[in-house]
Design a protein around this motif. Structure first.
Motif, mmCIF file in Angstrom:
data_model
loop_
_atom_site.group_PDB
_atom_site.id
_atom_site.type_symbol
_atom_site.label_atom_id
_atom_site.label_comp_id
_atom_site.label_asym_id
_atom_site.label_seq_id
_atom_site.Cartn_x
_atom_site.Cartn_y
_atom_site.Cartn_z
ATOM 1 N N ALA A 7 -28.438 20.506 -16.662
ATOM 2 C CA ALA A 7 -28.984 20.185 -15.346
ATOM 3 C C ALA A 7 -28.268 19.078 -14.594
ATOM 4 C CB ALA A 7 -30.460 19.836 -15.480
ATOM 5 N N ASP A 8 -27.433 18.292 -15.244
ATOM 6 C CA ASP A 8 -26.757 17.203 -14.539
ATOM 7 C C ASP A 8 -25.940 17.710 -13.354
ATOM 8 O OD1 ASP A 8 -27.591 14.823 -15.884
ATOM 9 O OD2 ASP A 8 -26.339 15.406 -17.580
ATOM 10 N N ALA A 9 -25.288 18.831 -13.502
ATOM 11 C CA ALA A 9 -24.421 19.349 -12.439
ATOM 12 C C ALA A 9 -24.943 20.649 -11.831
ATOM 13 C CB ALA A 9 -23.018 19.573 -12.985
ATOM 14 N N CYS A 10 -26.121 21.078 -12.223
ATOM 15 C CA CYS A 10 -26.662 22.336 -11.712
ATOM 16 C C CYS A 10 -27.156 22.145 -10.275
ATOM 17 C CB CYS A 10 -27.805 22.816 -12.600
ATOM 18 S SG CYS A 10 -28.424 24.452 -12.160
ATOM 19 N N PRO A 11 -26.694 22.988 -9.350
ATOM 20 C CA PRO A 11 -27.141 22.856 -7.954
ATOM 21 C C PRO A 11 -28.654 23.053 -7.810
ATOM 22 C CG PRO A 11 -25.234 24.308 -8.130
ATOM 23 C CD PRO A 11 -25.708 24.052 -9.522
ATOM 24 N N ASN A 12 -29.258 22.327 -6.880
ATOM 25 C CA ASN A 12 -30.701 22.413 -6.662
ATOM 26 C C ASN A 12 -31.142 23.821 -6.279
ATOM 27 O OD1 ASN A 12 -31.275 19.748 -7.301
ATOM 28 N ND2 ASN A 12 -30.895 19.051 -5.209
ATOM 29 N N THR A 13 -30.326 24.546 -5.541
ATOM 30 C CA THR A 13 -30.719 25.914 -5.166
ATOM 31 C C THR A 13 -30.836 26.807 -6.395
ATOM 32 O OG1 THR A 13 -28.408 26.509 -4.730
ATOM 33 C CG2 THR A 13 -29.715 25.795 -2.845
ATOM 34 N N ARG A 93 -22.838 30.682 -10.550
ATOM 35 C CA ARG A 93 -22.337 31.685 -9.607
ATOM 36 C C ARG A 93 -22.699 33.100 -10.043
ATOM 37 N NH1 ARG A 93 -19.090 29.224 -5.962
ATOM 38 N NH2 ARG A 93 -18.377 27.159 -6.563
ATOM 39 N N GLY A 94 -23.468 33.195 -11.136
ATOM 40 C CA GLY A 94 -23.920 34.501 -11.598
ATOM 41 C C GLY A 94 -22.960 35.201 -12.534
ATOM 42 N N GLU A 95 -21.948 34.489 -13.010
ATOM 43 C CA GLU A 95 -20.986 35.080 -13.938
ATOM 44 C C GLU A 95 -21.450 34.846 -15.371
ATOM 45 O OE1 GLU A 95 -16.798 34.406 -11.725
ATOM 46 O OE2 GLU A 95 -17.921 32.582 -12.209
ATOM 47 N N LEU A 96 -21.540 35.930 -16.110
ATOM 48 C CA LEU A 96 -21.941 35.858 -17.500
ATOM 49 C C LEU A 96 -20.722 35.554 -18.355
ATOM 50 C CD1 LEU A 96 -24.679 36.378 -18.865
ATOM 51 C CD2 LEU A 96 -23.891 38.683 -19.357
ATOM 52 N N TYR A 97 -20.827 34.537 -19.184
ATOM 53 C CA TYR A 97 -19.761 34.254 -20.137
ATOM 54 C C TYR A 97 -19.962 35.159 -21.341
ATOM 55 C CZ TYR A 97 -19.063 29.858 -17.570
ATOM 56 O OH TYR A 97 -18.824 28.904 -16.612
ATOM 57 N N THR A 98 -18.881 35.696 -21.861
ATOM 58 C CA THR A 98 -18.935 36.555 -23.043
ATOM 59 C C THR A 98 -17.944 36.034 -24.077
ATOM 60 O OG1 THR A 98 -17.180 38.037 -22.272
ATOM 61 C CG2 THR A 98 -19.454 38.576 -21.605
ATOM 62 N N PRO A 126 -15.030 26.179 -4.851
ATOM 63 C CA PRO A 126 -15.668 26.137 -3.530
ATOM 64 C C PRO A 126 -17.175 25.908 -3.670
ATOM 65 C CG PRO A 126 -15.099 28.392 -4.113
ATOM 66 C CD PRO A 126 -14.534 27.508 -5.183
ATOM 67 N N ALA A 127 -17.788 25.452 -2.595
ATOM 68 C CA ALA A 127 -19.238 25.235 -2.601
ATOM 69 C C ALA A 127 -19.955 26.563 -2.832
ATOM 70 C CB ALA A 127 -19.668 24.632 -1.269
ATOM 71 N N LEU A 128 -21.126 26.472 -3.444
ATOM 72 C CA LEU A 128 -21.954 27.656 -3.665
ATOM 73 C C LEU A 128 -22.379 28.226 -2.316
ATOM 74 C CD1 LEU A 128 -22.446 28.044 -6.680
ATOM 75 C CD2 LEU A 128 -24.803 27.393 -6.337
ATOM 76 N N ASP A 129 -22.264 29.527 -2.158
ATOM 77 C CA ASP A 129 -22.710 30.141 -0.909
ATOM 78 C C ASP A 129 -23.846 31.122 -1.206
ATOM 79 O OD1 ASP A 129 -21.489 32.489 -1.883
ATOM 80 O OD2 ASP A 129 -19.763 32.306 -0.557
ATOM 81 N N GLN A 130 -24.333 31.768 -0.176
ATOM 82 C CA GLN A 130 -25.469 32.689 -0.328
ATOM 83 C C GLN A 130 -25.134 33.833 -1.297
ATOM 84 O OE1 GLN A 130 -28.606 32.426 0.489
ATOM 85 N NE2 GLN A 130 -29.050 34.413 -0.419
ATOM 86 N N ALA A 135 -25.971 36.429 -6.486
ATOM 87 C CA ALA A 135 -25.381 36.914 -7.739
ATOM 88 C C ALA A 135 -26.062 36.262 -8.936
ATOM 89 C CB ALA A 135 -23.878 36.640 -7.758
ATOM 90 N N PHE A 136 -26.357 34.962 -8.829
ATOM 91 C CA PHE A 136 -27.051 34.270 -9.913
ATOM 92 C C PHE A 136 -28.448 34.853 -10.108
ATOM 93 C CE2 PHE A 136 -29.990 31.158 -11.579
ATOM 94 C CZ PHE A 136 -29.362 30.811 -12.760
ATOM 95 N N ALA A 137 -29.197 35.000 -9.023
ATOM 96 C CA ALA A 137 -30.562 35.535 -9.111
ATOM 97 C C ALA A 137 -30.555 36.933 -9.715
ATOM 98 C CB ALA A 137 -31.219 35.545 -7.731
ATOM 99 N N ASN A 138 -29.602 37.759 -9.322
ATOM 100 C CA ASN A 138 -29.519 39.123 -9.857
ATOM 101 C C ASN A 138 -29.181 39.110 -11.349
ATOM 102 O OD1 ASN A 138 -30.074 40.168 -7.326
ATOM 103 N ND2 ASN A 138 -27.943 40.584 -6.840
ATOM 104 N N ALA A 139 -28.215 38.273 -11.753
ATOM 105 C CA ALA A 139 -27.844 38.187 -13.164
ATOM 106 C C ALA A 139 -29.007 37.659 -13.999
ATOM 107 C CB ALA A 139 -26.615 37.298 -13.331
ATOM 108 N N LEU A 140 -29.732 36.684 -13.476
ATOM 109 C CA LEU A 140 -30.901 36.150 -14.172
ATOM 110 C C LEU A 140 -31.965 37.230 -14.341
ATOM 111 C CD1 LEU A 140 -32.434 33.704 -15.369
ATOM 112 C CD2 LEU A 140 -33.245 33.231 -13.041
#
Length: 147
Positions: A7-13, A93-98, A126-130, A135-140
């Protein structure tokens, strides 16, 4: 299954998306950080403050996570460690690490660290965009549906 957040670097959004998912699903969500973090009053959401220091939060996440858990992090070495334990790692950013892609990302990270150490300015992400938030919400949602 639990969700752990570097959480230290996790964006608030991204945290807001996680809070809504935890409230909706009842999955235990823990934000791990070197500082006190505000969290909503949701029974299954908590913040865990660890001591300050290099990789203290990362080490605590590795210690506590188990196979089947999800770890949200942009930290590639942390992702590699939790994957080795059988957990899943997802970046903001919604990218799954494998197992397959985390090694290549570690190599690139180390290469960029070497370049920066020699004085080359490599810039940051780059800054997180919509699109990233979606992509994060969908991956989650996909991860939760499978779990």
């Amino acid at each position: 299954m639990r969700i752990w957040v570097d959480a230290d670097a996790c964006p608030n959004t991204i945290k807001d998306i996680l809070f809504r998912a935890a409230a909706r699903t009842g999955i235990e969500l823990t934000l791990v950080a070197n500082q006190a973090l505000p969290v909503p009053r949701i029974a299954n959401v908590r913040a865990l403050q660890v001591a300050s220091g290099f990789d203290v939060a990362d080490n605590e996440i590795v210690r506590l996570c188990e196979a089947g858990d999800l770890v949200v992090t942009a930290d590639i070495p942390l992702a590699a460690e939790v994957i080795a334990k059988g957990a899943t790692a997802l970046n903001p950013r919604g990218e799954l690490y494998t197992r397959e892609n985390v090694r290549a990302r570690l190599n690139m990270r180390d290469f960029l660290d070497t370049m920066r150490a020699s004085g080359v300015h490599t810039g940051g992400p780059p800054a997180l965009d919509q699109r990233d938030r979606q992509a994060f919400a969908n991956a989650l949602d996909r991860f939760i549906a499978r779990a």
